[in-house]
Design a protein around this motif. Structure first.
Motif, PDB file in Angstrom:
ATOM      1  N   LYS A 213      33.178  25.293  21.618  1.00  0.00           N
ATOM      2  CA  LYS A 213      32.831  26.259  22.666  1.00  0.00           C
ATOM      3  C   LYS A 213      33.819  26.176  23.828  1.00  0.00           C
ATOM      4  O   LYS A 213      34.278  27.203  24.349  1.00  0.00           O
ATOM      5  N   HIS A 214      34.169  24.968  24.238  1.00  0.00           N
ATOM      6  CA  HIS A 214      35.061  24.818  25.388  1.00  0.00           C
ATOM      7  C   HIS A 214      36.507  25.151  25.027  1.00  0.00           C
ATOM      8  O   HIS A 214      37.238  25.703  25.860  1.00  0.00           O
ATOM      9  N   SER A 216      37.265  27.420  22.942  1.00  0.00           N
ATOM     10  CA  SER A 216      37.253  28.887  22.941  1.00  0.00           C
ATOM     11  C   SER A 216      37.458  29.434  24.358  1.00  0.00           C
ATOM     12  O   SER A 216      38.159  30.431  24.549  1.00  0.00           O
ATOM     13  N   ASN A 217      36.871  28.758  25.351  1.00  0.00           N
ATOM     14  CA  ASN A 217      37.103  29.163  26.744  1.00  0.00           C
ATOM     15  C   ASN A 217      38.562  28.958  27.151  1.00  0.00           C
ATOM     16  O   ASN A 217      39.137  29.784  27.866  1.00  0.00           O
ATOM     17  N   LYS A 220      40.681  31.804  25.795  1.00  0.00           N
ATOM     18  CA  LYS A 220      40.624  33.047  26.582  1.00  0.00           C
ATOM     19  C   LYS A 220      41.659  33.032  27.704  1.00  0.00           C
ATOM     20  O   LYS A 220      42.305  34.050  27.984  1.00  0.00           O
ATOM     21  N   ASP A 244      35.068  19.654  31.434  1.00  0.00           N
ATOM     22  CA  ASP A 244      34.012  20.535  30.945  1.00  0.00           C
ATOM     23  C   ASP A 244      33.353  19.946  29.704  1.00  0.00           C
ATOM     24  O   ASP A 244      32.121  19.988  29.553  1.00  0.00           O
ATOM     25  N   LEU A 258      36.805  25.940  33.252  1.00  0.00           N
ATOM     26  CA  LEU A 258      37.546  26.903  32.440  1.00  0.00           C
ATOM     27  C   LEU A 258      37.031  28.321  32.662  1.00  0.00           C
ATOM     28  O   LEU A 258      37.782  29.294  32.529  1.00  0.00           O
ATOM     29  N   GLU A 259      35.753  28.441  33.000  1.00  0.00           N
ATOM     30  CA  GLU A 259      35.180  29.770  33.223  1.00  0.00           C
ATOM     31  C   GLU A 259      35.504  30.297  34.620  1.00  0.00           C
ATOM     32  O   GLU A 259      35.800  31.484  34.793  1.00  0.00           O
ATOM     33  N   GLN A 261      37.976  29.074  36.490  1.00  0.00           N
ATOM     34  CA  GLN A 261      39.410  28.872  36.713  1.00  0.00           C
ATOM     35  C   GLN A 261      39.670  28.195  38.066  1.00  0.00           C
ATOM     36  O   GLN A 261      40.650  28.471  38.741  1.00  0.00           O
TER      37      GLN A 261
END
Length: 554
Positions: A213-214, A216-217, A220, A244, A258-259, A261
Motif C-alpha cells: 500500500k505504501h 503504491s503511494n 503515485k 509511513d 507520502l500522501e 508530501q
C-alpha cells in the motif's frame, strides 16, 4: 589555628578523593547515577563557596560559622582535585588496558569527552576509520573501551557461546526500556519471545500487504514527477516511505507523509533529536546528563516532545484494545501476551510497551531509507545492474514474497547495499563478560566496552575484494570476491540479530522491484550519486545525504 584547620581540611579532601575513586568509582557502572553525581559535585563546593563569601561580608551564621564554610570549601577543592588526578593517573598509567599495551590516541584514554568533541560533526564512522588505519585492528578509544576492527569480533561478542552483554550505552531510554535496550540476557530473551508472534509467517504476510500500500503511494509521486518532467528528491521520498511503513506497523496509523508530501512534525523532531544523540553517544553518562539535568531546550526539547507524542499515541492505541483493529499491528501482538485473570497491566508493562513502540518506530524506520538511497545511488551510477534486475522482473509477480526471494541479482544488489550502507555504522557496543573475551587471539579484559564499527569492517580489503566498490556479483557469480564472510553482519549476530530483518528485507525488495519494473531512472543533471555516502552523518543510525534522480516510464 587557622593553618591547622586548613591542613586538616586539605587532608580530609585528599583522603575523600582517594576513597571515592578507589573505593567506589573504580568499580561498577555509574552512568545512570551521573546526574546525581554531577549535581552533588557541583552543588557542595558552590554551597561552601557562597557561605565563605557571605561570611566575609558579615553574614555569619550561628549554626555554621565562616571558618566552617572556608574549611568545607578547601576540603571540596582538594577532594575534586585529588579525585580528578587519581582518575587520570590510573587511566593513563595503571589501567589494565594500559598494562596490556593497547594503543590508541593518548587523549582518548583520559576521557570520552575528547571522543565526543571529535564526533561533534557526527562523523564518528570516519574518525574511527582513520584511527584504524593508524593503530590497527585493536584500538583503545576510551578509558575502558577497545574498538575492534577485526571481523572475528561479531562472533566473539554476539555468538552463541559469548559471555559478552550489551554495554551501558543501552540504558539510553532509562527509566523506560525496550527489547533493543534490555541489557539483561535472560530478560531480553524472554521479551524477544513476546515479539515472535509479530514476525510469524501470517503476521509477515499482513505486514507485506501494508508495505505494498505504501509503495503504491510512492509510485503515485514518481508518476507525477514523470508527467511534470521533474527530478525527484529521493531522500524525502525514501524517508517518508520508511516512516509511513513503521507507523502503520507499530500502531496501525501511518504518518501519512507520502500522501501529504510533507514531513510529519514529530519525524522532524526525531531527526533533530538524533542529531544530538549521535555526537554524544560515545559517552553514555553524558546522555543521562542531557536528558535528566540540562534544560529542555534546543534538541533536548525535540527529544522529549517526540517521546511525549509517542506516549500519547501508544496510550490511545492501548485504550483501543486488542480486537478493534482492521489489521494486526505491533501493539496487537504484544497485547496477545495476556495478563493473569484479575490482574491489571502494571506501570512497568506500560513503560515496556512505550519503549518497544518508540524503539520500533526509530530503529525500524531507518534501515529502509538508508539502504534504498544507497541502492538507488549505486544503481544509477551503474545502470547495467538496473537492466539485469529488470530482466528478472519482466514477467515476475512482484506481489509474491517467494518470487521476490528468488531473484538473484536484485537480492545481491540489496545485499551489497546493506554492506556499503550499513544501518549501524558504529553503534551496538558490547561489554566483555566477567572472564573477558578473546578476539582473534587478543584477550580483552573483563568489563571492557567493545565497539565493532561495521562501516570499517564491511570495507576491509582482506575480507572483500575491491571493498569500496558496489559489485552485486560478489554474492552470486563471483563469490571468491567475499574473502571472509565473518566480516558481513548488517543485521547483527545470533540472539542480538535484528528481529525485524525479514520484514525490512521484504520492504526493500518490493520497493526496488516495483520501481525498476515500472520505471527507468538516471542521475539528475549535476548529480554524482556520491552525496548519499559523502554527506552521511553518523547519529546512531546513519543519516545519508541527498540524491536527485530523473524517472521515466518503461
Amino acid at each position: 589555628m587557622v593553618s591547622n584547620v586548613a591542613a586538616y581540611s586539605s587532608l580530609v579532601g585528599v583522603a575523600l578523593g582517594l576513597i571515592a575513586h578507589h573505593g567506589f568509582f573504580i568499580h561498577g557502572e555509574w552512568h545512570v547515577q551521573a546526574p546525581e553525581i554531577f549535581v552533588s559535585h557541583i552543588f557542595i563546593p558552590l554551597f561552601f563557596a557562597a557561605g565563605t563569601v557571605l561570611s566575609r561580608y558579615g553574614f555569619e551564621s550561628s549554626i555554621l560559622p565562616g571558618t566552617v564554610f572556608s574549611a568545607g570549601l578547601l576540603a571540596s577543592i582538594c577532594y575534586l582535585v585529588t579525585l580528578s588526578t587519581s582518575i587520570l593517573v590510573y587511566r593513563v598509567f595503571f589501567h589494565e588496558l594500559t598494562k596490556q599495551g593497547f594503543q590508541g590516541p593518548f587523549y582518548l584514554r583520559t576521557s570520552k569527552i575528547w571522543h565526543v568533541w571529535k564526533c561533534r560533526t557526527s562523523k564518528n564512522h570516519l574518525f574511527l576509520d582513520k584511527i584504524h588505519k593508524q593503530y590497527g585492528d585493536f584500538v583503545r578509544t576510551g578509558p575502558q573501551e577497545i574498538t575492534v576492527f577485526h571481523p572475528d569480533v561479531f562472533l566473539a561478542t554476539d555468538g552463541p557461546k559469548t559471555e559478552c552483554g550489551k554495554s551501558d550505552w543501552y540504558d539510553l531510554l532509562f527509566p523506560e526500556s525496550s527489547l533493543l535496550t534490555t541489557r539483561n540476557r535472560a530478560v531480553h530473551d524472554e521479551r524477544r519471545k513476546d515479539w515472535k508472534t509479530c514476525f510469524s509467517p501470517p503476521a509477515l504476510a499482513e505486514h507485506f500487504q501494508k508495505s505494498i500500500k505504501h509503495v503504491s503511494n510512492l509510485d503515485k509521486l514518481l508518476s507525477a514527477s514523470v508527467t511534470k518532467q521533474q527530478p525527484v528528491a529521493m531522500r524525502n521520498l525514501c524517508y517518508w516511505l520508511g516512516f509511513d511503513m513503521m507507523g502503520d506497523f507499530v500502531m496501525n496509523s501511518s504518518f501519512g507523509m507520502l500522501e501529504t508530501q510533507e514531513w510529519h512534525h514529530m519525524v522532524v523532531r526525531l531527526q533533530k533529536a538524533l542529531g544530538l544523540l549521535g555526537p554524544v553517544s560515545p559517552a553514555p553518562w553524558l546522555i543521562q546528563l542531557a536528558f535528566r539535568v540540562f534544560p529542555r531546550v534546543w534538541r533536548i526539547k525535540d527529544w522529549f516532545e517526540m517521546t511525549a507524542w509517542s506516549h500519547v499515541q501508544i496510550d490511545a492505541r492501548l485504550k483501543a484494545g486488542w480486537e478493534k483493529q482492521p489489521t494486526p499491528d505491533l501493539v496487537h501482538y504484544l497485547l496477545e501476551t495476556k495478563v493473569p485473570e484479575g490482574h491489571k497491566r502494571t506501570q512497568e508493562d506500560l513503560l515496556k510497551m512505550r519503549g518497544d513502540s518508540l524503539n520500533a518506530i526509530v530503529a525500524g524506520s531507518e534501515p529502509i531509507p538508508v539502504v534504498l538511497l544507497g541502492l538507488f545511488a549505486e544503481l544509477a551510477q551503474k545502470p547495467e545492474h538496473i537492466d539485469l534486475i529488470y530482466e528478472e522482473l519482466r514477467d515476475a509477480d512482484i506481489t509474491d514474497t517467494k518470487v521476490l526471494n528468488a531473484l538473484p541479482h536484485m537480492n545481491a544488489a540489496i545485499q551489497e547495499a546493506l554492506r556499503l550502507y550499513t544501518v549501524l555504522p558504529t553503534a551496538g557496543p558490547r561489554k566483555a563478560g566477567p572472564n573477558g573475551v578473546t578476539v582473534a587471539g587478543v584477550f580483552i579484559p573483563p568489563n571492557t566496552t567493545i565497539i565493532n564499527p561495521r562501516y570499517s569492517i564491511h570495507r576491509r580489503e582482506d575480507c572483500f575484494e575491491r571493498a569500496n566498490e558496489f559489485i552485486p556479483e560478489r554474492w552470486t557469480t563471483r563469490r571468491e570476491m567475499v574473502r571472509n564472510m565473518a566480516a558481513y553482519s548488517p543485521w547483527g549476530t545470533a540472539h542480538h540479530s535484528c528481529i525485524a530483518r525479514v520484514m525490512a528485507i521484504d520492504a526493500l525488495r518490493i520497493t526496488c522491484a516495483w520501481i525498476i519494473k515500472k520505471y527507468r531512472f538516471r542521475l539528475a543533471p549535476g548529480e554524482s550519486g556520491r552525496r548519499v555516502l559523502e554527506d552521511m552523518i553518523d547519529q546512531l543510525a546513519p543519516n545519508p545525504g541527498h540524491l536527485s534522480l530523473v524517472f521515466e516510464f518503461r
